[in-house]
Design a protein around this motif. Structure first.
Motif, PDB file in Angstrom:
ATOM      1  N   TYR A 178       4.530   9.640  11.480  1.00 12.27           N
ATOM      2  CA  TYR A 178       4.826  10.477  10.418  1.00 12.27           C
ATOM      3  C   TYR A 178       3.327  10.701   9.824  1.00 12.27           C
ATOM      4  N   THR A 179       3.076  12.152   9.550  1.00 14.49           N
ATOM      5  CA  THR A 179       1.722  12.437   9.150  1.00 14.49           C
ATOM      6  C   THR A 179       2.020  13.118   7.737  1.00 14.49           C
ATOM      7  N   GLY A 180       1.245  12.432   6.818  1.00  9.45           N
ATOM      8  CA  GLY A 180       1.407  13.167   5.367  1.00  9.45           C
ATOM      9  C   GLY A 180       0.069  13.795   5.243  1.00  9.45           C
ATOM     10  N   LYS A 181       0.128  15.276   4.743  1.00 13.29           N
ATOM     11  CA  LYS A 181      -1.320  15.952   4.679  1.00 13.29           C
ATOM     12  C   LYS A 181      -1.138  16.769   3.112  1.00 13.29           C
ATOM     13  N   GLU A 182      -2.347  17.185   2.892  1.00 13.20           N
ATOM     14  CA  GLU A 182      -2.462  18.109   1.854  1.00 13.20           C
ATOM     15  C   GLU A 182      -2.519  17.257   0.562  1.00 13.20           C
ATOM     16  N   LYS A 183      -3.751  16.976   0.153  1.00 18.30           N
ATOM     17  CA  LYS A 183      -4.133  16.269  -1.176  1.00 18.30           C
ATOM     18  C   LYS A 183      -3.341  14.797  -1.236  1.00 18.30           C
ATOM     19  N   CYS A 184      -3.465  13.971  -0.320  1.00 20.46           N
ATOM     20  CA  CYS A 184      -3.132  12.681  -0.057  1.00 20.46           C
ATOM     21  C   CYS A 184      -3.847  11.741  -1.066  1.00 20.46           C
ATOM     22  N   VAL A 185      -3.244  10.896  -1.714  1.00 18.84           N
ATOM     23  CA  VAL A 185      -3.849   9.969  -2.621  1.00 18.84           C
ATOM     24  C   VAL A 185      -3.388   8.521  -2.062  1.00 18.84           C
ATOM     25  N   TRP A 239       0.890  -1.052  -0.037  1.00 17.95           N
ATOM     26  CA  TRP A 239      -0.027   0.053   0.000  1.00 17.95           C
ATOM     27  C   TRP A 239       0.644   0.939   0.050  1.00 17.95           C
ATOM     28  N   LYS A 240       0.303   2.194  -0.621  1.00 19.72           N
ATOM     29  CA  LYS A 240       0.927   3.465  -0.771  1.00 19.72           C
ATOM     30  C   LYS A 240       0.221   4.714  -0.642  1.00 19.72           C
ATOM     31  N   TYR A 241       0.715   5.764   0.080  1.00 20.08           N
ATOM     32  CA  TYR A 241       0.024   7.041   0.188  1.00 20.08           C
ATOM     33  C   TYR A 241       0.875   8.040  -0.385  1.00 20.08           C
ATOM     34  N   THR A 242       0.636   9.034  -0.989  1.00 15.96           N
ATOM     35  CA  THR A 242       1.213  10.142  -1.543  1.00 15.96           C
ATOM     36  C   THR A 242       0.740  11.562  -1.159  1.00 15.96           C
ATOM     37  N   CYS A 243       1.358  12.384  -0.636  1.00 15.34           N
ATOM     38  CA  CYS A 243       0.756  13.673  -0.071  1.00 15.34           C
ATOM     39  C   CYS A 243       1.752  14.683  -0.616  1.00 15.34           C
ATOM     40  N   ASP A 244       1.170  16.005  -0.373  1.00 11.04           N
ATOM     41  CA  ASP A 244       1.966  17.131  -0.892  1.00 11.04           C
ATOM     42  C   ASP A 244       2.812  17.702   0.276  1.00 11.04           C
ATOM     43  N   ALA A 245       2.676  17.263   1.490  1.00 12.20           N
ATOM     44  CA  ALA A 245       3.510  17.880   2.492  1.00 12.20           C
ATOM     45  C   ALA A 245       3.465  16.826   3.710  1.00 12.20           C
ATOM     46  N   TRP A 246       4.517  16.768   4.829  1.00 11.08           N
ATOM     47  CA  TRP A 246       4.571  15.848   5.774  1.00 11.08           C
ATOM     48  C   TRP A 246       5.258  16.746   7.010  1.00 11.08           C
ATOM     49  N   VAL A 247       5.139  15.886   8.046  1.00  7.82           N
ATOM     50  CA  VAL A 247       5.578  16.294   9.431  1.00  7.82           C
ATOM     51  C   VAL A 247       6.076  14.924  10.116  1.00  7.82           C
ATOM     52  N   ALA A 248       6.877  14.942  10.956  1.00 10.41           N
ATOM     53  CA  ALA A 248       7.236  13.821  11.792  1.00 10.41           C
ATOM     54  C   ALA A 248       7.499  14.203  13.251  1.00 10.41           C
ATOM     55  N   THR A 249       7.080  13.301  14.142  1.00  8.30           N
ATOM     56  CA  THR A 249       7.212  13.409  15.330  1.00  8.30           C
ATOM     57  C   THR A 249       7.719  12.074  15.936  1.00  8.30           C
ATOM     58  N   PRO A 258      -8.873  13.218   1.595  1.00  7.11           N
ATOM     59  CA  PRO A 258      -7.812  13.661   0.971  1.00  7.11           C
ATOM     60  C   PRO A 258      -6.770  14.682   2.122  1.00  7.11           C
ATOM     61  N   GLY A 259      -7.355  14.836   3.210  1.00  6.45           N
ATOM     62  CA  GLY A 259      -6.690  15.726   4.235  1.00  6.45           C
ATOM     63  C   GLY A 259      -5.311  15.026   4.909  1.00  6.45           C
ATOM     64  N   LYS A 260      -5.362  13.794   5.423  1.00  9.17           N
ATOM     65  CA  LYS A 260      -4.088  13.280   5.961  1.00  9.17           C
ATOM     66  C   LYS A 260      -4.080  11.852   6.173  1.00  9.17           C
ATOM     67  N   ILE A 261      -2.698  11.496   6.306  1.00  7.94           N
ATOM     68  CA  ILE A 261      -2.671   9.953   6.568  1.00  7.94           C
ATOM     69  C   ILE A 261      -1.643   9.988   7.949  1.00  7.94           C
ATOM     70  N   VAL A 262      -1.924   9.162   8.820  1.00  6.16           N
ATOM     71  CA  VAL A 262      -1.070   9.162  10.132  1.00  6.16           C
ATOM     72  C   VAL A 262      -0.627   7.964  10.033  1.00  6.16           C
ATOM     73  N   GLY A 263       0.916   7.864  10.243  1.00  6.23           N
ATOM     74  CA  GLY A 263       1.605   6.677   9.879  1.00  6.23           C
ATOM     75  C   GLY A 263       2.068   6.291  11.474  1.00  6.23           C
ATOM     76  N   LYS A 264       2.084   5.351  11.926  1.00  5.77           N
ATOM     77  CA  LYS A 264       2.518   4.631  13.188  1.00  5.77           C
ATOM     78  C   LYS A 264       3.680   3.909  13.416  1.00  5.77           C
ATOM     79  N   SER A 265       4.758   3.883  13.915  1.00  9.38           N
ATOM     80  CA  SER A 265       5.464   2.801  14.164  1.00  9.38           C
ATOM     81  C   SER A 265       6.370   2.941  12.607  1.00  9.38           C
ATOM     82  N   CYS A 266       6.763   4.333  12.203  1.00 12.32           N
ATOM     83  CA  CYS A 266       7.359   4.169  11.021  1.00 12.32           C
ATOM     84  C   CYS A 266       8.910   4.074  11.199  1.00 12.32           C
ATOM     85  N   GLU A 267       9.419   4.045   9.924  1.00 14.95           N
ATOM     86  CA  GLU A 267      10.662   4.032   9.804  1.00 14.95           C
ATOM     87  C   GLU A 267      11.278   4.921   8.657  1.00 14.95           C
ATOM     88  N   GLY A 268      12.005   5.949   8.775  1.00 13.36           N
ATOM     89  CA  GLY A 268      12.329   6.817   7.776  1.00 13.36           C
ATOM     90  C   GLY A 268      13.502   7.746   7.971  1.00 13.36           C
TER      91      GLY A 268
END
Length: 95
Positions: free
Chosen positions: A37-44, A23-33, A80-90
């Motif tokens: 990881y949170t992908g935001k803005e026009k996510c597909v 599975w794959k999500y593509t967004c225009d912006a992101w933030v990480a804490t 399309p607003g956001k995708i929040v990923g947990k237990s991420c590596e990047g």
């Protein structure tokens, strides 16, 4: 396996096996804490990934123009607003 008999002999055909794409999500912006990881803005969503709800399967998070930023083990989609990923590596702090 399927066997086909003909005048020329027996031909063995292997069954078609296709690996399911991750599975794959593509967004225009992101933030990480940390490892969230949170992908935001026009996510597909791609490759059959759900557009809404809890995700209990590994997926990749991409950012338009940047590429892969994280692989996550679970999360929550609210496209399309956001995708929040947990237990991420990047390489979040390197991008």
């Amino acid at each position: 396996m399927t066997l086909i008999a003909s005048a020329a002999g027996v031909v063995a055909l292997a069954p078609a096996t296709y690996a399911a794409e991750k599975w794959k999500y593509t967004c225009d912006a992101w933030v990480a804490t940390g490892n969230e990881y949170t992908g935001k803005e026009k996510c597909v969503a791609e490759n059959g990934a759900p557009k809404t709800g809890e995700i209990k399967k590994e997926f990749d998070l991409y950012v338009t123009g940047t590429g892969l930023i994280a692989s996550c083990r679970s999360g929550k989609a609210s496209l399309p607003g956001k995708i929040v990923g947990k237990s991420c590596e990047g390489p979040g702090d390197e991008i």
